[in-house]
Design a protein around this motif. Structure first.
Motif, short mmCIF file in Angstrom:
data_model
loop_
_atom_site.label_atom_id
_atom_site.label_comp_id
_atom_site.label_asym_id
_atom_site.label_seq_id
_atom_site.Cartn_x
_atom_site.Cartn_y
_atom_site.Cartn_z
N LEU A 97 0.93 -1.37 -0.07
CA LEU A 97 0.03 0.05 -0.05
C LEU A 97 0.90 1.15 -0.06
O LEU A 97 2.03 1.18 0.39
CB LEU A 97 -1.07 0.02 1.21
CG LEU A 97 -1.85 -1.21 1.53
CD1 LEU A 97 -2.28 -1.10 2.77
CD2 LEU A 97 -2.92 -1.24 0.49
N GLY A 98 0.28 2.23 -0.14
CA GLY A 98 1.18 3.57 -0.32
C GLY A 98 0.24 4.88 -0.35
O GLY A 98 -1.06 4.79 -0.97
N ALA A 99 0.52 6.09 -0.29
CA ALA A 99 -0.14 7.33 -0.35
C ALA A 99 0.67 8.26 -1.02
O ALA A 99 0.13 8.94 -1.93
CB ALA A 99 -0.74 7.73 0.84
N ILE B 274 0.04 3.48 -8.49
CA ILE B 274 -0.09 4.04 -7.17
C ILE B 274 -1.28 5.27 -7.18
O ILE B 274 -1.80 5.70 -6.20
CB ILE B 274 1.21 4.85 -6.75
CG1 ILE B 274 1.07 5.29 -5.26
CG2 ILE B 274 1.82 5.73 -7.58
CD1 ILE B 274 1.42 4.47 -4.19
N PHE C 222 -4.01 5.26 -8.94
CA PHE C 222 -5.41 4.73 -8.61
C PHE C 222 -5.60 4.28 -7.23
O PHE C 222 -6.67 4.39 -6.86
CB PHE C 222 -5.45 3.43 -9.58
CG PHE C 222 -5.37 3.97 -11.12
CD1 PHE C 222 -6.83 4.12 -11.73
CD2 PHE C 222 -4.41 4.39 -11.74
CE1 PHE C 222 -7.07 4.71 -12.94
CE2 PHE C 222 -4.53 4.96 -13.04
CZ PHE C 222 -5.63 4.95 -13.53
N LEU C 223 -4.39 3.75 -6.65
CA LEU C 223 -4.74 3.34 -5.25
C LEU C 223 -4.90 4.50 -4.46
O LEU C 223 -6.03 4.44 -3.43
CB LEU C 223 -3.29 2.77 -4.80
CG LEU C 223 -3.29 1.91 -3.37
CD1 LEU C 223 -3.39 0.39 -3.55
CD2 LEU C 223 -2.15 2.40 -2.75
N THR C 224 -4.27 5.69 -4.84
CA THR C 224 -4.62 6.98 -4.00
C THR C 224 -5.78 7.58 -4.22
O THR C 224 -6.63 7.76 -3.14
CB THR C 224 -3.44 7.93 -4.05
OG1 THR C 224 -2.24 7.30 -4.21
CG2 THR C 224 -3.49 9.22 -3.30
N GLY D 154 -8.51 5.63 -4.95
CA GLY D 154 -9.42 4.48 -4.07
C GLY D 154 -9.47 4.90 -2.77
O GLY D 154 -10.46 4.72 -2.13
N THR D 155 -8.22 5.44 -2.20
CA THR D 155 -8.08 5.71 -0.80
C THR D 155 -8.97 6.78 -0.40
O THR D 155 -9.83 6.72 0.89
CB THR D 155 -6.64 6.01 -0.21
OG1 THR D 155 -5.76 5.02 -0.60
CG2 THR D 155 -6.48 5.92 1.25
N ILE D 156 -9.16 7.76 -1.00
CA ILE D 156 -9.84 8.91 -0.75
C ILE D 156 -11.42 8.63 -0.71
O ILE D 156 -12.11 8.90 0.08
CB ILE D 156 -9.79 10.12 -1.78
CG1 ILE D 156 -8.17 10.72 -1.68
CG2 ILE D 156 -10.70 11.27 -1.54
CD1 ILE D 156 -7.81 11.54 -2.72
N PHE D 157 -11.77 7.76 -1.89
CA PHE D 157 -13.19 7.10 -2.13
C PHE D 157 -13.54 6.27 -0.87
O PHE D 157 -14.59 6.34 -0.25
CB PHE D 157 -12.95 6.40 -3.15
CG PHE D 157 -13.55 7.21 -4.37
CD1 PHE D 157 -14.93 7.70 -4.56
CD2 PHE D 157 -12.98 7.05 -5.59
CE1 PHE D 157 -15.43 8.19 -5.76
CE2 PHE D 157 -13.62 7.56 -6.84
CZ PHE D 157 -14.59 8.48 -6.71
N GLY D 158 -12.50 5.68 -0.43
CA GLY D 158 -13.02 4.53 0.38
C GLY D 158 -12.92 5.23 2.05
O GLY D 158 -14.03 4.93 2.58
N GLY D 159 -12.20 6.28 2.00
CA GLY D 159 -12.32 7.01 3.42
C GLY D 159 -13.73 7.63 3.37
O GLY D 159 -14.38 7.61 4.38
N PHE D 160 -14.14 8.40 2.27
CA PHE D 160 -15.36 8.90 2.24
C PHE D 160 -16.72 7.95 2.36
O PHE D 160 -17.46 8.30 3.39
CB PHE D 160 -15.63 9.62 0.76
CG PHE D 160 -16.85 10.34 0.60
CD1 PHE D 160 -17.16 11.52 1.43
CD2 PHE D 160 -17.71 10.05 -0.20
CE1 PHE D 160 -18.27 12.36 1.28
CE2 PHE D 160 -19.09 10.61 -0.33
CZ PHE D 160 -19.19 11.72 0.33
N SER E 28 -16.46 5.00 3.91
CA SER E 28 -16.76 4.89 5.28
C SER E 28 -17.15 5.83 6.14
O SER E 28 -17.80 5.45 7.25
CB SER E 28 -15.47 4.12 5.64
OG SER E 28 -15.13 4.24 7.26
#
Lengths: 410, 174
Positions: free
Chosen positions: B35-37, B78, B80-82, B84-90, B92
């Protein structure tokens, strides 16, 4: 052949693989937010010993992921060699870590958590993300002034078991046990420092801890696959390639590869040092037998257009080295057909070949006599490709790379 | 969006850690990278720089690697991962009724002070993350789980830096 990690680009195409990463990101974001990492106060409380959530979540995640990774590697599902292990740049890592630690307590987030903070409407998270972008921008502008430091103390793919000289199984088990003991300590610290905000350890905590230790113990008992085990998995397919002479490339093909700017050719000479000193092909590096496995882990992460060519005097020890490299999942490995002896026969010129032949030389020993250690100064070490127009059957086909070319923070 | 008082409590840390650990494992198991940000943010930034000042990119080797010639800095896993992280946080946050425009800070400082501190801290984090070739997610979490020596030392350095300065900044958080 070990199936995981999956060759995503090959299976799903470029954008298909990006979609998988998007999903991984969504799951990551959910986990961070639901742990409370969108809240800077909760994150900062870690450093006043009031709420050790950061520590607990992080180390639980590390030991769970670590145990599962090495268990699946032990049972042969996952190829650890193809996993991205962040390479160690000792001092840039430590200095960068200290700077980040200060940034953590000043700003209250780390880059990943600030994204989640921003996504859930935290204005401080938004300012933090803006700061991160500014910091990255400043780094890009200033890195040239300390490029030497930035590239310093490089140790490659270097793991704790290698450092301590212990097996992977032992190190995994030790870390799990140590983390569990620290969780126990963290509960006590929270009760003393935190007062009402302290959370109780869940009822399933002890059984879960026991289960995790058991899984780590199982992977210790099975052990990580060694080169010989890994070879057994691919033996049938690879022996056919060897017998079919699919991977033995003619000297002429090697010479043409060396002149090809689109390909990076790495020449690996596995002979004893004295033969290497007598004569070796220009650019060849000596790779002693006992260093093959260590080096293989670095070879895997060379660019996708890298071709490895192993050579011995004839072919016997080069073939053994080839097997070891293939077993360790190195892509694009070939054997110099007929070895260095054949190279000399091809490129050393009529006169040298006639006068210095050792008759009936033993297999995989030099077939030509050298009066001095010529190293790569002998004319045959770097033949002029235009002086030799030799037909050959091209055998090198670049494989798609399976290992990620970057990881962690890309 | 919703009232803070109705916000659901956060997950138990050990449960959240187990969830995060399984996600981290699956990321390695399926893709081979962790994982990474900060890498994703880096590329988003370079993308903008490449639009604003493309000739500048060509002068800095570090930037050239990502955006030189016709290469698009956004064409990387990376990024797309980032996103995704923003989406996932929102997502949740929505389900937990925790999406709320607010500023989290210690009781003794103003919002503006907190924002300035967040920006400075972010700047240090961003700079340090590129120097260390990874952030808390990419180095400490991912590298820690696969037993990289550098990642473990990095992790200790982060905690050391934060604990060393925590005392001086106690007014800002308590």
């Amino acid at each position: 052949m070990t199936i995981f990690p999956l060759p995503l680009t090959e299976l799903l195409g470029q954008y298909g693989s990006y979609f998988i990463y998007l999903l991984v990101g969504v799951a990551f974001g959910v986990a961070l937010e639901t742990a409370g990492f969108g809240n800077s106060k909760k994150l900062a409380a870690q450093f006043y010993f009031k709420d050790l959530t950061v520590f607990k979540v992080m180390f639980t995640a590390i030991i769970v992921a670590m145990t599962l990774i090495f268990l699946s590697s032990a049972v042969g599902l996952l190829d650890y060699n193809l996993i991205w292990v962040p390479p160690t740049y000792l001092w840039p890592g430590i200095v960068g870590g200290l700077v980040m630690g200060v940034g953590f307590i000043v700003g209250g987030f780390c880059p990943g958590t600030s994204l989640v903070g921003m996504a859930t409407g935290k204005i401080d998270g938004f300012f933090f993300v803006a700061g991160v972008l500014f910091g990255i921008f400043m780094f890009g502008e200033t890195v040239s002034s300390f490029a030497v430091f930035f590239e310093s103390s490089y140790m490659g793919r270097f793991t704790l078991p290698e450092y301590f000289g212990l097996s992977y199984g032992i190190v995994v088990l030790l870390i799990v046990v140590m983390a569990l003991m620290m969780f126990w300590g963290a509960e006590i610290v929270e009760r003393v420092m935190g007062g009402e905000s302290a959370q109780k350890a869940p009822r399933w905590g002890v059984p879960a801890a026991v289960a995790l230790v058991a899984l780590a113990a199982v992977s210790l008992v099975i052990g990580q696959p060694q080169t010989a085990d890994r070879w057994k998995n691919i033996e049938a397919e690879k022996t056919a390639q060897l017998d079919g002479r699919e991977v033995q490339i003619a000297p002429a093909e090697l010479l043409s590869l060396s002149g090809d700017v689109k390909v990076k050719t790495v020449l690996l000479d596995v002979r004893e040092e004295r033969y290497y000193n007598q004569f070796h092909i220009q650019g060849a590096t000596r790779l002693p037998e006992d260093e093959i496995v260590d080096n293989a882990r670095d070879f895997i992460f060379e660019p996708a257009n890298t071709v490895f060519v192993v050579m011995s005097n004839d072919e016997t020890s080069a073939t053994e080295a080839w097997k070891a490299l293939k077993a360790e999942s190195v892509p694009n490995v070939y054997i110099l057909e007929g070895g260095v002896n054949n190279w000399i026969r091809t490129y050393a010129g009529e006169e040298f070949v006639q006068n210095n032949l050792i008759r009936n030389h033993e297999n995989d020993y030099p077939a030509w006599r050298f009066d001095a250690a010529t190293g790569s100064r002998h004319p045959a070490a770097e033949p002029n490709p235009h002086a030799f127009e030799i037909e050959f059957e091209p055998k090198v086909k670049l494989e798609l790379k399976r290992a990620p070319s970057s990881g962690g923070c890309g | 969006m919703t009232n803070q008082s109705r916000a659901k409590p956060y997950m138990n840390p050990y449960l959240a850690g187990t969830l995060l650990g399984i996600i981290l494992f699956l990321a390695f198991f399926i893709t081979g990278s962790g994982l990474g940000a900060s890498g994703g943010l880096n590329r988003l930034l370079v993308y903008v720089q490449n639009i604003v000042a493309p000739e500048h990119i060509d002068q800095v080797p570090y930037l050239l690697k990502m955006a030189g010639g016709s290469s698009n800095p956004l064409e990387s896993w990376i990024v797309f991962l980032t996103v995704g992280t923003i989406f996932g946080g929102f997502i949740s946050g929505l389900f937990g009724r925790r999406v709320k425009i607010e500023t989290n800070k210690g009781p003794q400082i103003s919002n503006t002070t907190r924002w300035i501190m967040a920006f400075i801290g972010g700047g240090l984090m961003g700079y340090g993350a590129r120097l260390a070739r990874g952030c808390t997610s990419g180095q400490a979490l991912s590298g820690g789980a696969v037993l990289s020596v550098g990642s473990w030392l990095f992790m200790f350095a982060v905690f050391a830096g934060a604990y060393a300065f925590a005392y001086f900044l106690r007014r800002f958080w308590n």
